[in-house]
Write a protein that holds these residues in place. Structure first.
Motif, PDB file in Angstrom:
ATOM      1  N   ILE A  80      -1.520  20.413  16.069  1.00 35.05           N
ATOM      2  CA  ILE A  80      -2.440  20.311  14.930  1.00 35.05           C
ATOM      3  C   ILE A  80      -2.644  18.868  14.445  1.00 35.05           C
ATOM      4  O   ILE A  80      -3.779  18.481  14.156  1.00 35.05           O
ATOM      5  CB  ILE A  80      -1.997  21.242  13.778  1.00 35.05           C
ATOM      6  CG1 ILE A  80      -1.946  22.698  14.254  1.00 35.05           C
ATOM      7  CG2 ILE A  80      -2.912  21.094  12.569  1.00 35.05           C
ATOM      8  CD1 ILE A  80      -3.240  23.268  14.781  1.00 35.05           C
ATOM      9  N   PRO A  81      -1.602  18.029  14.371  1.00 35.44           N
ATOM     10  CA  PRO A  81      -1.843  16.639  13.924  1.00 35.44           C
ATOM     11  C   PRO A  81      -2.886  15.894  14.756  1.00 35.44           C
ATOM     12  O   PRO A  81      -3.619  15.066  14.224  1.00 35.44           O
ATOM     13  CB  PRO A  81      -0.465  15.984  14.034  1.00 35.44           C
ATOM     14  CG  PRO A  81       0.496  17.113  13.837  1.00 35.44           C
ATOM     15  CD  PRO A  81      -0.166  18.294  14.517  1.00 35.44           C
ATOM     16  N   GLU A  82      -2.994  16.203  16.043  1.00 31.64           N
ATOM     17  CA  GLU A  82      -4.026  15.579  16.884  1.00 31.64           C
ATOM     18  C   GLU A  82      -5.418  15.850  16.325  1.00 31.64           C
ATOM     19  O   GLU A  82      -6.289  14.987  16.352  1.00 31.64           O
ATOM     20  CB  GLU A  82      -3.968  16.126  18.314  1.00 31.64           C
ATOM     21  CG  GLU A  82      -2.792  15.694  19.122  1.00 31.64           C
ATOM     22  CD  GLU A  82      -2.804  16.342  20.503  1.00 31.64           C
ATOM     23  OE1 GLU A  82      -3.899  16.577  21.076  1.00 31.64           O
ATOM     24  OE2 GLU A  82      -1.703  16.636  21.002  1.00 31.64           O
ATOM     25  N   TYR A  83      -5.606  17.059  15.841  1.00 31.26           N
ATOM     26  CA  TYR A  83      -6.906  17.432  15.292  1.00 31.26           C
ATOM     27  C   TYR A  83      -7.194  16.671  14.003  1.00 31.26           C
ATOM     28  O   TYR A  83      -8.306  16.200  13.791  1.00 31.26           O
ATOM     29  CB  TYR A  83      -6.986  18.945  15.062  1.00 31.26           C
ATOM     30  CG  TYR A  83      -7.015  19.714  16.350  1.00 31.26           C
ATOM     31  CD1 TYR A  83      -8.189  19.813  17.092  1.00 31.26           C
ATOM     32  CD2 TYR A  83      -5.869  20.318  16.853  1.00 31.26           C
ATOM     33  CE1 TYR A  83      -8.224  20.502  18.288  1.00 31.26           C
ATOM     34  CE2 TYR A  83      -5.896  21.012  18.055  1.00 31.26           C
ATOM     35  CZ  TYR A  83      -7.072  21.100  18.768  1.00 31.26           C
ATOM     36  OH  TYR A  83      -7.107  21.773  19.961  1.00 31.26           O
ATOM     37  N   PHE A  84      -6.181  16.538  13.146  1.00 27.66           N
ATOM     38  CA  PHE A  84      -6.378  15.781  11.905  1.00 27.66           C
ATOM     39  C   PHE A  84      -6.768  14.340  12.213  1.00 27.66           C
ATOM     40  O   PHE A  84      -7.639  13.773  11.573  1.00 27.66           O
ATOM     41  CB  PHE A  84      -5.119  15.793  11.031  1.00 27.66           C
ATOM     42  CG  PHE A  84      -4.816  17.132  10.427  1.00 27.66           C
ATOM     43  CD1 PHE A  84      -5.768  17.815   9.689  1.00 27.66           C
ATOM     44  CD2 PHE A  84      -3.579  17.709  10.595  1.00 27.66           C
ATOM     45  CE1 PHE A  84      -5.491  19.052   9.127  1.00 27.66           C
ATOM     46  CE2 PHE A  84      -3.284  18.943  10.030  1.00 27.66           C
ATOM     47  CZ  PHE A  84      -4.250  19.612   9.309  1.00 27.66           C
ATOM     48  N   HIS A  85      -6.119  13.754  13.208  1.00 27.37           N
ATOM     49  CA  HIS A  85      -6.390  12.345  13.541  1.00 27.37           C
ATOM     50  C   HIS A  85      -7.709  12.154  14.282  1.00 27.37           C
ATOM     51  O   HIS A  85      -8.214  11.041  14.356  1.00 27.37           O
ATOM     52  CB  HIS A  85      -5.230  11.754  14.348  1.00 27.37           C
ATOM     53  CG  HIS A  85      -3.992  11.576  13.542  1.00 27.37           C
ATOM     54  ND1 HIS A  85      -3.891  10.674  12.511  1.00 27.37           N
ATOM     55  CD2 HIS A  85      -2.790  12.215  13.604  1.00 27.37           C
ATOM     56  CE1 HIS A  85      -2.688  10.745  11.977  1.00 27.37           C
ATOM     57  NE2 HIS A  85      -2.000  11.672  12.606  1.00 27.37           N
ATOM     58  N   SER A  86      -8.274  13.232  14.820  1.00 28.64           N
ATOM     59  CA  SER A  86      -9.535  13.099  15.567  1.00 28.64           C
ATOM     60  C   SER A  86     -10.758  13.475  14.741  1.00 28.64           C
ATOM     61  O   SER A  86     -11.879  13.341  15.213  1.00 28.64           O
ATOM     62  CB  SER A  86      -9.481  13.976  16.824  1.00 28.64           C
ATOM     63  OG  SER A  86      -9.467  15.331  16.467  1.00 28.64           O
ATOM     64  N   CYS A  87     -10.543  13.931  13.528  1.00 29.16           N
ATOM     65  CA  CYS A  87     -11.696  14.357  12.732  1.00 29.16           C
ATOM     66  C   CYS A  87     -11.949  13.389  11.580  1.00 29.16           C
ATOM     67  O   CYS A  87     -11.121  12.541  11.269  1.00 29.16           O
ATOM     68  CB  CYS A  87     -11.488  15.768  12.208  1.00 29.16           C
ATOM     69  SG  CYS A  87     -10.328  15.869  10.853  1.00 29.16           S
TER      70      CYS A  87
END
Length: 176
Positions: A80-87
């Protein structure tokens, strides 16, 4: 970089990315999410949505313009942190929540949050709105602020909260 992370996930690196993480249910505002996605994409080709989660509204989201809506389904918590950092912004259209982990996680990564004003969310998120149209407009205009947990979750603040609770317990005021 954010652009590299977007590419890894399969998103367009130059488009404004709106993230939703959660159960695709009525209580979590998935019907609102569908309407927000439609309004934004009907007015802009510079935006895209990344949807992480499963549920009843997944089919409705799959019917919307596929190029600008990426549905990732349920993902492992550690991803999930990957998604936060990519949005660019997290959208939280929930009808009911106290203070959801997804909002705290987004804020802890520095990701701006746009949410409906439910539960404790307005204490931590300055981008709270109570209509699909207002949220879609905010997304289209890219008018959001980056909030921080720092003011609320410092060690000193936590100690003070505990002192107040202990004082109430000792005075016999808890639960009244």
């Amino acid at each position: 970089t954010c652009d590299d992370l977007k590419k890894e996930i399969g998103l367009h690196p130059k488009k404004t990315t709106v993230l939703f993480v959660g159960r695709l249910s009525w209580l979590k505002g998935a019907d609102r999410l569908v309407r927000i996605v439609e309004r934004v994409l009907n007015n802009s080709s510079a935006h895209q949505f990344c949807i992480v989660g499963d549920g009843k509204y997944k089919r409705q989201l799959q019917k919307i313009e596929k190029e600008n809506v990426k549905i990732e389904g349920k993902q492992p918590q550690e991803k999930i942190p990957e998604y936060f950092h990519s949005c660019d912004v997290l959208l939280h259209p929930s009808r009911t929540d106290g203070l959801p982990n997804v909002v705290l996680e987004a804020l802890s990564t520095g990701t701006p949050v746009i949410a409906y004003p439910v539960g404790e969310i307005p204490k931590y998120v300055s981008n709270t709105l109570d209509s699909v149209e207002a949220i879609a407009t905010k997304i289209l205009r890219r008018e959001w602020t980056r909030d921080s947990l720092g003011a609320y979750f410092t060690l000193g603040k936590q100690k003070e909260r505990y002192r107040k609770i202990i004082k109430k317990i000792k005075a016999g005021q808890c639960g009244q």
